[in-house]
Design an enzyme around this catalytic site. Sequence first.
Site, PDB file in Angstrom:
ATOM      1  N   CYS A  36       0.604   3.351   3.205  1.00 36.46           N
ATOM      2  CA  CYS A  36       1.238   2.684   4.347  1.00 36.46           C
ATOM      3  C   CYS A  36       2.754   2.855   4.276  1.00 36.46           C
ATOM      4  O   CYS A  36       3.410   3.059   5.312  1.00 36.46           O
ATOM      5  CB  CYS A  36       0.867   1.202   4.375  1.00 36.46           C
ATOM      6  SG  CYS A  36      -0.794   0.853   4.979  1.00 36.46           S
ATOM      7  N   CYS A  87       0.851  -1.190   0.000  1.00 37.02           N
ATOM      8  CA  CYS A  87       0.000   0.000   0.000  1.00 37.02           C
ATOM      9  C   CYS A  87       0.885   1.238   0.000  1.00 37.02           C
ATOM     10  O   CYS A  87       1.723   1.409   0.895  1.00 37.02           O
ATOM     11  CB  CYS A  87      -0.920   0.005   1.222  1.00 37.02           C
ATOM     12  SG  CYS A  87      -1.755   1.580   1.481  1.00 37.02           S
ATOM     13  N   HIS A 143      -6.095   3.533   0.176  1.00 35.34           N
ATOM     14  CA  HIS A 143      -5.900   3.744   1.619  1.00 35.34           C
ATOM     15  C   HIS A 143      -6.691   5.005   1.925  1.00 35.34           C
ATOM     16  O   HIS A 143      -6.434   6.060   1.316  1.00 35.34           O
ATOM     17  CB  HIS A 143      -4.407   3.916   1.939  1.00 35.34           C
ATOM     18  CG  HIS A 143      -4.094   4.098   3.397  1.00 35.34           C
ATOM     19  ND1 HIS A 143      -3.221   3.273   4.088  1.00 35.34           N
ATOM     20  CD2 HIS A 143      -4.521   5.014   4.301  1.00 35.34           C
ATOM     21  CE1 HIS A 143      -3.119   3.671   5.344  1.00 35.34           C
ATOM     22  NE2 HIS A 143      -3.905   4.733   5.500  1.00 35.34           N
ATOM     23  N   ASP A 196       0.053  16.678  -1.176  1.00 32.86           N
ATOM     24  CA  ASP A 196      -0.259  15.886  -2.354  1.00 32.86           C
ATOM     25  C   ASP A 196       0.809  16.127  -3.422  1.00 32.86           C
ATOM     26  O   ASP A 196       1.254  17.257  -3.646  1.00 32.86           O
ATOM     27  CB  ASP A 196      -1.640  16.272  -2.890  1.00 32.86           C
ATOM     28  CG  ASP A 196      -2.178  15.266  -3.892  1.00 32.86           C
ATOM     29  OD1 ASP A 196      -3.152  14.567  -3.563  1.00 32.86           O
ATOM     30  OD2 ASP A 196      -1.619  15.182  -5.007  1.00 32.86           O
ATOM     31  N   HIS A 206      -8.111   8.365   2.609  1.00 30.93           N
ATOM     32  CA  HIS A 206      -7.440   9.659   2.725  1.00 30.93           C
ATOM     33  C   HIS A 206      -8.442  10.769   2.477  1.00 30.93           C
ATOM     34  O   HIS A 206      -9.385  10.614   1.706  1.00 30.93           O
ATOM     35  CB  HIS A 206      -6.256   9.774   1.755  1.00 30.93           C
ATOM     36  CG  HIS A 206      -6.595   9.481   0.321  1.00 30.93           C
ATOM     37  ND1 HIS A 206      -6.743   8.200  -0.153  1.00 30.93           N
ATOM     38  CD2 HIS A 206      -6.824  10.296  -0.724  1.00 30.93           C
ATOM     39  CE1 HIS A 206      -7.039   8.235  -1.443  1.00 30.93           C
ATOM     40  NE2 HIS A 206      -7.108   9.497  -1.817  1.00 30.93           N
ATOM     41  N   HIS A 224      -8.668  14.710   1.277  1.00 27.11           N
ATOM     42  CA  HIS A 224      -7.996  15.832   0.619  1.00 27.11           C
ATOM     43  C   HIS A 224      -8.426  17.119   1.327  1.00 27.11           C
ATOM     44  O   HIS A 224      -9.634  17.385   1.451  1.00 27.11           O
ATOM     45  CB  HIS A 224      -8.430  15.943  -0.839  1.00 27.11           C
ATOM     46  CG  HIS A 224      -8.089  14.771  -1.696  1.00 27.11           C
ATOM     47  ND1 HIS A 224      -7.031  14.772  -2.584  1.00 27.11           N
ATOM     48  CD2 HIS A 224      -8.686  13.553  -1.827  1.00 27.11           C
ATOM     49  CE1 HIS A 224      -6.996  13.603  -3.220  1.00 27.11           C
ATOM     50  NE2 HIS A 224      -7.987  12.852  -2.785  1.00 27.11           N
TER      51      HIS A 224
HETATM   52  P1  DGP Z   1      -7.482   9.828  -4.906  1.00 30.82           P
HETATM   53  O1  DGP Z   1      -7.658  10.041  -6.379  1.00 30.82           O
HETATM   54  O2  DGP Z   1      -8.599  10.453  -4.107  1.00 30.82           O
HETATM   55  O3  DGP Z   1      -7.242   8.384  -4.564  1.00 30.82           O
HETATM   56  O4  DGP Z   1      -6.199  10.664  -4.507  1.00 30.82           O
HETATM   57  C1  DGP Z   1      -4.907  10.144  -4.438  1.00 30.82           C
HETATM   58  C2  DGP Z   1      -3.976  11.309  -4.334  1.00 30.82           C
HETATM   59  O5  DGP Z   1      -2.725  10.819  -3.946  1.00 30.82           O
HETATM   60  C3  DGP Z   1      -3.766  12.082  -5.629  1.00 30.82           C
HETATM   61  O6  DGP Z   1      -4.251  13.422  -5.460  1.00 30.82           O
HETATM   62  C4  DGP Z   1      -2.272  12.076  -5.851  1.00 30.82           C
HETATM   63  C5  DGP Z   1      -1.726  11.624  -4.525  1.00 30.82           C
HETATM   64  N1  DGP Z   1      -0.539  10.785  -4.615  1.00 30.82           N
HETATM   65  C6  DGP Z   1      -0.402   9.651  -5.346  1.00 30.82           C
HETATM   66  N2  DGP Z   1       0.820   9.126  -5.171  1.00 30.82           N
HETATM   67  C7  DGP Z   1       1.460   9.951  -4.289  1.00 30.82           C
HETATM   68  C8  DGP Z   1       2.762   9.933  -3.712  1.00 30.82           C
HETATM   69  O7  DGP Z   1       3.596   9.058  -3.940  1.00 30.82           O
HETATM   70  N3  DGP Z   1       3.074  10.964  -2.864  1.00 30.82           N
HETATM   71  C9  DGP Z   1       2.182  11.962  -2.573  1.00 30.82           C
HETATM   72  N4  DGP Z   1       2.578  12.923  -1.744  1.00 30.82           N
HETATM   73  N5  DGP Z   1       0.935  12.000  -3.098  1.00 30.82           N
HETATM   74  C10 DGP Z   1       0.588  11.005  -3.947  1.00 30.82           C
END
Ligand code: DGP
Length: 112
Positions: A6, A3, A96, A29, A98, A100
């Site tokens: 995680c 994950c 996982h 993000d 989350h 925003h």
């Molecule tokens: P969602 O589409 O709601 O599952 O949002 C996932 C978010 O996670 C997306 O806005 C981009 C962010 N994201 C994906 N991979 C990474 C990462 O490796 N690091 C960070 N900081 N954010 C990430």
Amino acid sequence: MDCLFCKIIAGDIPSAKVYEDDKVYAFRDINPMAPVHVLIVPKCHLASADEVSADNSAYVARIFEVIPEIAKAEGLANGYRVITNCGEHGCQSVKHLHFHLLGGKQLSEEMD
Ligand code: DGP
């Protein structure tokens, strides 16, 4: 468990940390959609909002307790938006739970 979030919580993948306590981790993000775009996650693995129950809701409660603290620290005095995407129709990409936290500009009225 394979994950992404995680691994970020564990420090195995680097992130720009904004907040951390025993239940919650928050970080910027990687693809910000607003001047402030913070992801707030529970330290226990829950795949999405669909897995929240009485057994784990203390994690979600803590997230909503710290959101005002994070928003204040990020200078979001004019307001902000909190979103969680859930499942395929919700366009959830990372499995996982989350939240925003978006702000720092006038956000759109569009919700879909
Ligand atoms: P969602 O589409 O709601 O599952 O949002 C996932 C978010 O996670 C997306 O806005 C981009 C962010 N994201 C994906 N991979 C990474 C990462 O490796 N690091 C960070 N900081 N954010 C990430």
